[in-house]
Structure formats: C-alpha cells, structure tokens
Design a protein around this motif. Sequence first.
Motif, PDB file in Angstrom:
ATOM      1  N   SER A 145       0.976  -0.989   0.028  1.00  0.00           N
ATOM      2  CA  SER A 145       0.137   0.086   0.158  1.00  0.00           C
ATOM      3  C   SER A 145       0.977   1.208   0.039  1.00  0.00           C
ATOM      4  CB  SER A 145      -0.811  -0.171   1.211  1.00  0.00           C
ATOM      5  OG  SER A 145      -0.042   0.203   2.548  1.00  0.00           O
ATOM      6  N   ALA A 146       0.234   2.126  -0.328  1.00  0.00           N
ATOM      7  CA  ALA A 146       1.053   3.653  -0.342  1.00  0.00           C
ATOM      8  C   ALA A 146       1.680   3.802   1.140  1.00  0.00           C
ATOM      9  CB  ALA A 146       0.499   4.757  -0.918  1.00  0.00           C
ATOM     10  N   ARG A 147       0.848   3.555   2.142  1.00  0.00           N
ATOM     11  CA  ARG A 147       1.284   3.896   3.438  1.00  0.00           C
ATOM     12  C   ARG A 147       2.454   3.155   3.838  1.00  0.00           C
ATOM     13  NH1 ARG A 147      -2.340   5.116   8.604  1.00  0.00           N
ATOM     14  NH2 ARG A 147      -0.826   5.278   9.842  1.00  0.00           N
ATOM     15  N   GLU A 148       2.464   1.697   3.310  1.00  0.00           N
ATOM     16  CA  GLU A 148       3.380   0.643   3.796  1.00  0.00           C
ATOM     17  C   GLU A 148       4.754   1.240   2.808  1.00  0.00           C
ATOM     18  OE1 GLU A 148       0.829  -3.352   4.443  1.00  0.00           O
ATOM     19  OE2 GLU A 148       2.581  -3.409   3.109  1.00  0.00           O
ATOM     20  N   LEU A 149       4.466   1.602   1.833  1.00  0.00           N
ATOM     21  CA  LEU A 149       5.720   2.189   0.965  1.00  0.00           C
ATOM     22  C   LEU A 149       6.349   3.153   1.752  1.00  0.00           C
ATOM     23  CD1 LEU A 149       4.411   2.066  -2.615  1.00  0.00           C
ATOM     24  CD2 LEU A 149       6.487   1.019  -1.981  1.00  0.00           C
ATOM     25  N   TRP A 150       5.761   4.380   2.440  1.00  0.00           N
ATOM     26  CA  TRP A 150       6.209   5.334   2.885  1.00  0.00           C
ATOM     27  C   TRP A 150       6.798   5.034   4.399  1.00  0.00           C
ATOM     28  CZ3 TRP A 150       6.618  10.495   1.311  1.00  0.00           C
ATOM     29  CH2 TRP A 150       7.333  11.238   2.178  1.00  0.00           C
ATOM     30  N   ASP A 151       5.981   4.451   5.043  1.00  0.00           N
ATOM     31  CA  ASP A 151       6.393   4.146   6.231  1.00  0.00           C
ATOM     32  C   ASP A 151       7.414   3.146   6.415  1.00  0.00           C
ATOM     33  OD1 ASP A 151       4.468   6.005   7.319  1.00  0.00           O
ATOM     34  OD2 ASP A 151       3.201   4.204   8.226  1.00  0.00           O
ATOM     35  N   ASN A 152       7.480   2.151   5.818  1.00  0.00           N
ATOM     36  CA  ASN A 152       8.483   1.129   5.657  1.00  0.00           C
ATOM     37  C   ASN A 152       9.877   1.374   4.883  1.00  0.00           C
ATOM     38  OD1 ASN A 152       6.626  -0.019   7.457  1.00  0.00           O
ATOM     39  ND2 ASN A 152       5.724  -1.290   6.126  1.00  0.00           N
ATOM     40  N   GLU A 153       9.653   2.019   3.702  1.00  0.00           N
ATOM     41  CA  GLU A 153      10.562   2.221   2.757  1.00  0.00           C
ATOM     42  C   GLU A 153      11.280   3.807   2.906  1.00  0.00           C
ATOM     43  OE1 GLU A 153      10.689  -0.171  -0.996  1.00  0.00           O
ATOM     44  OE2 GLU A 153       8.853  -1.132  -0.157  1.00  0.00           O
ATOM     45  N   ILE A 154      10.214   4.449   2.196  1.00  0.00           N
ATOM     46  CA  ILE A 154      10.834   5.812   2.005  1.00  0.00           C
ATOM     47  C   ILE A 154      11.354   6.703   3.212  1.00  0.00           C
ATOM     48  CG2 ILE A 154       9.977   8.317   1.162  1.00  0.00           C
ATOM     49  CD1 ILE A 154       7.672   6.407  -0.626  1.00  0.00           C
ATOM     50  N   SER A 155      10.653   6.609   4.281  1.00  0.00           N
ATOM     51  CA  SER A 155      11.125   7.393   5.439  1.00  0.00           C
ATOM     52  C   SER A 155      12.148   6.518   6.087  1.00  0.00           C
ATOM     53  CB  SER A 155       9.861   7.727   6.403  1.00  0.00           C
ATOM     54  OG  SER A 155       9.462   6.454   7.014  1.00  0.00           O
ATOM     55  N   GLN A 156      12.299   5.418   5.874  1.00  0.00           N
ATOM     56  CA  GLN A 156      13.414   4.682   6.520  1.00  0.00           C
ATOM     57  C   GLN A 156      14.658   5.161   5.777  1.00  0.00           C
ATOM     58  OE1 GLN A 156      13.188   2.345   8.769  1.00  0.00           O
ATOM     59  NE2 GLN A 156      11.042   2.001   9.027  1.00  0.00           N
ATOM     60  N   LEU A 157      14.662   5.390   4.433  1.00  0.00           N
ATOM     61  CA  LEU A 157      15.509   5.419   3.545  1.00  0.00           C
ATOM     62  C   LEU A 157      16.093   7.014   3.270  1.00  0.00           C
ATOM     63  CD1 LEU A 157      14.686   2.808   1.008  1.00  0.00           C
ATOM     64  CD2 LEU A 157      16.693   2.700   2.251  1.00  0.00           C
ATOM     65  N   ALA A 158      15.338   7.909   3.443  1.00  0.00           N
ATOM     66  CA  ALA A 158      15.627   9.226   3.259  1.00  0.00           C
ATOM     67  C   ALA A 158      15.758  10.034   4.644  1.00  0.00           C
ATOM     68  CB  ALA A 158      14.484   9.716   2.258  1.00  0.00           C
ATOM     69  N   PRO A 159      16.907  10.432   4.973  1.00  0.00           N
ATOM     70  CA  PRO A 159      16.900  10.941   6.433  1.00  0.00           C
ATOM     71  C   PRO A 159      16.121  12.108   6.501  1.00  0.00           C
ATOM     72  CG  PRO A 159      19.140  10.477   5.330  1.00  0.00           C
ATOM     73  CD  PRO A 159      18.240   9.988   4.321  1.00  0.00           C
ATOM     74  N   SER A 160      15.860  12.943   5.570  1.00  0.00           N
ATOM     75  CA  SER A 160      15.203  14.214   5.689  1.00  0.00           C
ATOM     76  C   SER A 160      13.750  13.900   5.925  1.00  0.00           C
ATOM     77  CB  SER A 160      15.525  15.258   4.458  1.00  0.00           C
ATOM     78  OG  SER A 160      14.966  14.583   3.775  1.00  0.00           O
ATOM     79  N   LEU A 161      13.325  12.615   5.549  1.00  0.00           N
ATOM     80  CA  LEU A 161      12.019  12.247   5.806  1.00  0.00           C
ATOM     81  C   LEU A 161      11.566  11.321   6.964  1.00  0.00           C
ATOM     82  CD1 LEU A 161      11.391  11.614   1.889  1.00  0.00           C
ATOM     83  CD2 LEU A 161      10.758  13.911   3.410  1.00  0.00           C
ATOM     84  N   ALA A 162      12.809  10.884   7.646  1.00  0.00           N
ATOM     85  CA  ALA A 162      12.730   9.921   8.790  1.00  0.00           C
ATOM     86  C   ALA A 162      11.645  10.375   9.528  1.00  0.00           C
ATOM     87  CB  ALA A 162      14.208   9.858   9.486  1.00  0.00           C
ATOM     88  N   GLY A 163      11.484  11.325  10.063  1.00  0.00           N
ATOM     89  CA  GLY A 163      10.354  11.423  11.086  1.00  0.00           C
ATOM     90  C   GLY A 163       8.904  11.446  10.597  1.00  0.00           C
ATOM     91  N   ILE A 164       8.904  11.624   9.337  1.00  0.00           N
ATOM     92  CA  ILE A 164       7.352  11.728   8.693  1.00  0.00           C
ATOM     93  C   ILE A 164       6.975  10.485   8.445  1.00  0.00           C
ATOM     94  CG2 ILE A 164       6.088  12.655   6.596  1.00  0.00           C
ATOM     95  CD1 ILE A 164       8.324  14.703   6.276  1.00  0.00           C
ATOM     96  N   LYS A 165       5.573  10.191   9.085  1.00  0.00           N
ATOM     97  CA  LYS A 165       5.112   8.865   8.971  1.00  0.00           C
ATOM     98  C   LYS A 165       3.780   9.276   8.880  1.00  0.00           C
ATOM     99  CE  LYS A 165       8.509   5.969  10.292  1.00  0.00           C
ATOM    100  NZ  LYS A 165       9.232   5.170   9.357  1.00  0.00           N
ATOM    101  N   TYR A 166       2.969   8.368   8.268  1.00  0.00           N
ATOM    102  CA  TYR A 166       1.428   8.371   8.105  1.00  0.00           C
ATOM    103  C   TYR A 166       0.543   8.920   8.961  1.00  0.00           C
ATOM    104  CZ  TYR A 166       1.053   7.485   2.886  1.00  0.00           C
ATOM    105  OH  TYR A 166       0.932   7.494   1.443  1.00  0.00           O
TER     106      TYR A 166
END
Lengths: 352, 529
Positions: free
Chosen positions: B341-362
């Motif tokens: 899901s988009a949420r899993e993509l963001w929470d489990n991949e994108i925000s884990q991999l991009a340091p500037s986005l690390a604090g951003i979760k759905y």
Amino acid sequence: MKDAIFSLNGKETVYQPGQTVLEAARAAGVNIPTLCYLKDTTPTGACRICLVEIAGARTLMAACSTPVAAGMEVFTETDRVHNARRLNVELLLSSGRHDCMICERNGDCRLQDLAYYYGIKEMRFPQDQDFYPTEEENPFIVRDFTRCIRCGRCIQACNELVVNRAISYGYRGKDSKVVTGGDGPYLGSECVFCGQCVEVCPVGALTEKKARGKARAWETQKIRTTCPYCGVGCQQWLHVKDGRITKVTAVEDGEPNMGRLCVKGRFGYDFIYSEDRLKTPLIRENGSFREASWDEALDLVAGKFKEIIAKEGPDAIAGVSCARSINEDSYQMQKLFRAVIGTNNIDHCART
Amino acid sequence: MTNSFRDFAKAKMILVIGSNMTEAHPVAASLLKMAVIGGAEMIVVDPRRTPLVDLANLHVQIKVGSDVAFLNGVMHVLIAEDIYDKKYVESCTVGFEELKQKVLEYTPERAAAISGVDADTIRTVARRLAANRPAMLMYTLGITEHTCGVDNVMSCANLQMLLGNVGFECGGVNPLRGQNNVQGACDMGALPNVFPGYQRVDNPQAREKFAAAWKVERLPEKPGLMIPQMIDGLLDGKVKAFYVFGENLANTEPDIRHVERCLGAAEFLVCQDIFPTETTRFAHVVLPAAAWSENDGTFTSSERRVNRVRTASAPPGEAKPNWWIFKEIARRMGHVWESDSARELWDNEISQLAPSLAGIKYFRLEGNGLQWPAPSLEHEGTPYLHKDGCFTCGLGVLKAIDWRPPAETPDEEYPLVLSTGRRLYHYHTRTQTGRSEGLNVLLGEETADISETDADRYGIADGETIAVRSRRGRVAVKARVTPQVPPGMVWMAFHFREGCANWLTNPVYDPITLTAEYKACAVAVEKIA
C-alpha cells in the motif's frame, strides 16, 4: 505587564489589547453568534447578529467590530440582547425568499440555524417580493439574489482573502446589491471564478452550479485531500455521496491555503468521471489498440524489458515518472528502474 | 522553496521575478496580495504586465532572457554603494571577491542596455531592497526555462545572500513548483542522479545502503539520461524501450514535430496514464491507472510539505494504482516486493531510506502535514531552511555569473520573441481541465497574445486568426491584442493541441539541467489571407 481585564457576563476576563469583543469572548470560551463575521477580514458589523450589551453604551453594540477596552462590562446573553438578535433574524428572514425546502443549502445554512436557535415560529413581517433576477450565465456559480441577505461576506472574501477585487456593494437602501464592476454578470467581469464568494456565503445566495441537486449537506461525507493542480498544495474537502464527489471546498484552517481555493482546485475535479478514462490495458496490434488483461499486458512489458536488457543492456531502457501522481508511485518507479532493470535512466519533468 | 507559503501573507518586502503567480499559482498570489494590501512593498520583474503588476509598487519590465544582466546590475549598485549585508556575506558565504569582480562589470548603464530597464530603475530596485529587509524572493519558470536557467537561479541566490536575506522568516529564495508533486517526484529520486532523499547514485555508500534495502547485489552507478536525451535516444537507437508514466510528452516538449518523430521511432513504448493522450497514440502498451482521488498517498508541495491524498472513489474499470503496476512488473522480472500500500511504501521504505523524511510517518500527516527536513519523530518540521544564514552545506556559495543571450534571438526573418507559459483556466495539456465541465467555457482555445503596437504594425485585429511561424513549425491561432504583452513579443500557452506553442518552441537546453528554453525563441507573425 498587568493583564488587560474586562468584565464578560459579570466575570473578570483577560483580553489582548486590540481584540474585539467577539475575539476576546471566543478566546474566553463564550460563544456569540455571528453571520457576517469573516475571520481575517475587516469586520463590517453589517448583520447585527452579534449584538451585545455594554454597560454605559446607548445602544447594543456589534461584538465583531467593537474593540474591548479595559474595565468594559459586556453582557452577551441578556433578554435585551436576545430580543434584538431574534428581531434581526426575523427581519433577515423577511428580506428574501427563504423557502428552505427547495434551497440548495438546506441543512448547511447559517440563517436557518439562527432561526432555529432563536425559536422563530412564524414569519411576522411581510416578505419582500421585489428581487434582482437570478444569474446563471456561467458554468460554475449561481447568484440567487432572492436569497441574498447582503451580509457582505462574499465582498470581504473577494477583496481581502483572495484579493481578486471583483465585487462590491452597489446601489443604496433596499436596492442594495452585490455587484461586479458595472453590475454585469460574473462572466465577462473581473471575476476569476475562484468561488471564494460561494465558500463563504452563509445562505443559499451563492451556490455551486455543478453541485446542484447532487446531494443534501447531511448526505455527504467530507474527505480531506490535497489539490491535484499546481504546487501550492491547497487542502480540500471532497464532499462525497455514494462514492462520487459532489463538490469541493477548502479546509478552513488548513495550511497553506487557509480556506482558499482557485478555479481549478474548486471546480476542476470531475475529470475523474470522464467517459474517456482508460479502463483496461491496451496492446497495439496491427496498427490499432485492442483490449488486454492485466496479466497479458504486464507479461508483455516484463518480457520485452527482459529481452532488451539481455540484448542491449539495461541502459537501453528509459523511463519518465509523473509529477502529478503520489510520492509512493514515483518511489516505486525509480526502484523498478534502479533495482530491477538496473539503470538510472529515470527522470520526470522536474524542470518544467 | 527555502520558506513557506504562510510567509507570503506576512512578508514586508517582496521581489517577484519571472512568475505569473495569479494564473499559475492563484492561491499563493492571494496570500501575496494580502501582504501588499496590508502594506508590504512589492517589486515585480517580468517582461509582461502580469496581473500582479496592478498591485506592485514597481514593475521592472525587463527584456526576455536578460535576468542575469539585470540582477548583476542590481548587485553592482549594492556593492558600489556599499549597501549590501557585509556581516552576513563575511560570516555565511564564500566567493564574494569573485562575485564582486564580476558584477562590477555590470554598471547600471550596461545592465540597462541589455535588459531594457533604465539605469535609475536598477538603482531604485537595489536601494529599496537594501532599505527593506528581509525581502522574500519568489520565482517560477520565467527564471528556469532558459538556456541560462541555472545561471538565473544562482543569480537570484546571489542577490538574496548579498542582501543577507536567506535563512529568515519572510526571506529566502522561493521557486514555486508548477505541479502538485514535482517536489515530491524529485524527493523520491525520480531523477537520473539521485536516490530518494537526494543521495547520489555515484556515492558508493549510498548505493550500498539502497542495494541492501532493496535486496539486490548491486545498483547502477552511472547517472542516467534526462528526458531530452531519452527522447533523442529513441531516434538514434540508444534507447529501445521507453516507459512514460503520466506525461504527455507529445505536447509538452519543445518542437512537437521532432518529439513525435522520436516517439514514433521507439522500439517499445509503454504509456501508463488515466486518459488517452497525444503521447499514448505512439504506445505499444497502454496501462490504465488510478487517478488523484482514487488512491491513498502523499504529495509534497513547493514548501516541502508532505500532505495526505485520500481515496474518494474507486478507479474505473480495470484501472489500478500506479505503485501496484510497478510492483507487478518487478514481480514478473523476478523481484518480490513486500510493501502493499502507499502507506507501507512510505512508512517502511521511503521514510527509512531518506534521512530528511525519517520523522514523517502517515500517522503524523492527519492534519496539516509536515515540512521536510523532519529527521526524527519528535521533529516538528522545517518552515524555512538555512536558519540565520547557517547553510545546510556549510557556507552559501556566491558565484560570479556572466549574462548570455537566449540561443535564438529575433532577426529579419523571425523578428519577434515567443515566450510561453500557463493560463488560469487550464492546466498543461488539458488532459484534466479539458475534461472538467465548465473550464472550456471560460477558455476555449489558444491565442497568440500580441501588443497593440505589433497588431498595428502587422495590421492584425483582436480575434483574427493569424499564423505564427518559427524555424520548427507554423500554427494558425487567434490573435489576442493585449496591453499585457510588450512590443516585440508573442506570448502563447501549450494547453491546446491546436495552436500549441510547442510546435514552435526551440529544443535547446540549459547545459546542466537540460531544461528547455520555452521562454525565448524567434517567430514571425502573418495575416492569413
């Protein structure tokens, strides 16, 4: 510095110098009903619904446009206040054609709410009959002057919130009307159809033409989302009935638009229901497209990519992602290109 | 943008350059106009008399493509009159001496000769900016869509650093993004040289990190092709397969005839879209996608704010979310991806991999979203970058830049400059707005906007169909005679296939970004007998 204090319904209350009675009362948790008041614009005091009693004042005062002064004694719930507000609501009801049952805004109308709140049982005054004709000569906005209470919120919004400066008051007395320059229709005037006037209209005078007859206010679910057009990121409410968007409004306190939308954001939503939508995968065959299953189409794509990688190497494949679609889609596409195909040939229209 | 839209409404001094905000970003323009009616001073630099000019204290009507000369002229005055921010320049920047030597070559008189603005106006701009700080600088594609686009951007940054205006509320350098998620697509690494979060593909550590996360042995290190190279690659055979997701390149790229020749040469073209477009005509496979309100996800706006997008209704027919389509292709090529899901993509991949986005979760995005960088779950987001002039990458780099003219300038055969852009009632190639009921009523066709002077000169009446010709092509289009356009200019948009400006535009590019020079090419106009 000593806190500034005034008396609100007999209770000592702190206020910030410069605050109006309305703002100070709301900050203190005391609700004063309003109609014409529009946050972030200059108060006009036009509707007289927010009247309050101030000790020593000759008349009742409009809370929205009266600044608090130190030591001021304000009463918001006296009989005198209630009688005056009720009378004003009755006069507003008689000033137009407020037949709620056939009004687009039934169930979402400030005047209807006030009439109910003040327990108005009958129409005591004769109803005005002489109205300007309704204007519908544009695709988006219906201007029904029979329902206009001349509160001026649309004018405040147009001039101070979106600063498009397309409308103002025209004429005088009982002839007064909200007018464009030269009092022509919206279409052909300075109006840019942002619909902010509709957004703030408290009654059924300004309504969305495309939403007409689609849903009653209580039938819709409001879903918050982000506008699909430019990069400002305006926050929208999608009003949805039975899985279909009936209209779009702005999220009042949503960053960054704080209750504003433009013409595309407010009225450009129904492309998703176009009959032209692609509904099934298509494969070119003998010069024209034929419908295909997902399995067939995806197998073809994956197979062809594998074949080209084997023959020409991964750099013979290139992809363009979409700057309109969600982040997760772009992430997924670049991952496909880098991790699966094995090339950095992934781009999007970042520069245009 | 270094700063936030909320600053637009609070700014005290505003410099808008190359941005027709009232039409391209109407709500941002409203916030700006609020500031102006509240007493802010606004300078609008634009070859056209855009609607914002009505509210401006000063309209600086520069010639198309003269931005660097004009800005160097302004900086000349700041330095010559010693009214730049010396303390800021000393403590927060490098490169001042080189910049100084360069801009001192651009006397107001020389800048005036190039830009068509008189020297005293250049002095006035400099003095007003020095007297009223911080100024907030906004620009849009008037700056970037030139063969000197990077130079233009750097000149804007030079000016703001010289004034000590970067790193403060209501200051900064603020490009308004044209598309809802162009910021996000960059952040996600849909660029040939960076992974998500701007981690470079030529950095071995970054490659190692992403290879581990994506469970592959290795990732390609050579930066990839940019769009114009991909398109040309179709013709010269370097690119065999081309996957176009949600772009209508056949209308949006300069020189449509050339682009279509290239698309037609593709060995295998995949188009993934919500509508048939001029581009899908060339496809071998068309994949139907879910649209905006048909899937959950996030967009990232110009102010780096990650906002939620939510589902209102199901996609029609067999159309599927785009992330699902990519996942399915990966699976068929032997890679099984977990996120579903988009949420899993963001929470489990994108925000884990991009340091500037690390604090951003759905779960943190329910209300007003968050502005990156937000490196931890406790971080509240970043309304403006480079706080107090402390640049994220050390010191701010001032760069000496010379003015260069556009690649194609008017001559006897093509005596006018064509500049292009967007209009209020439509969006890009009208795939969406053209199918939203009502917008075609407000704007039903393309026009060629010309000045009264040129209308008189060529004997053209308002509303008359004329021909506009360039070295690339010719279109028949209605003339719109308007005081918005200066003599010597034709202005058009690219919303309508008929009369699309891109039949005429010049496929020449900024050497670094490969952004096309949509803002300047040479054309001729003619009556159609």
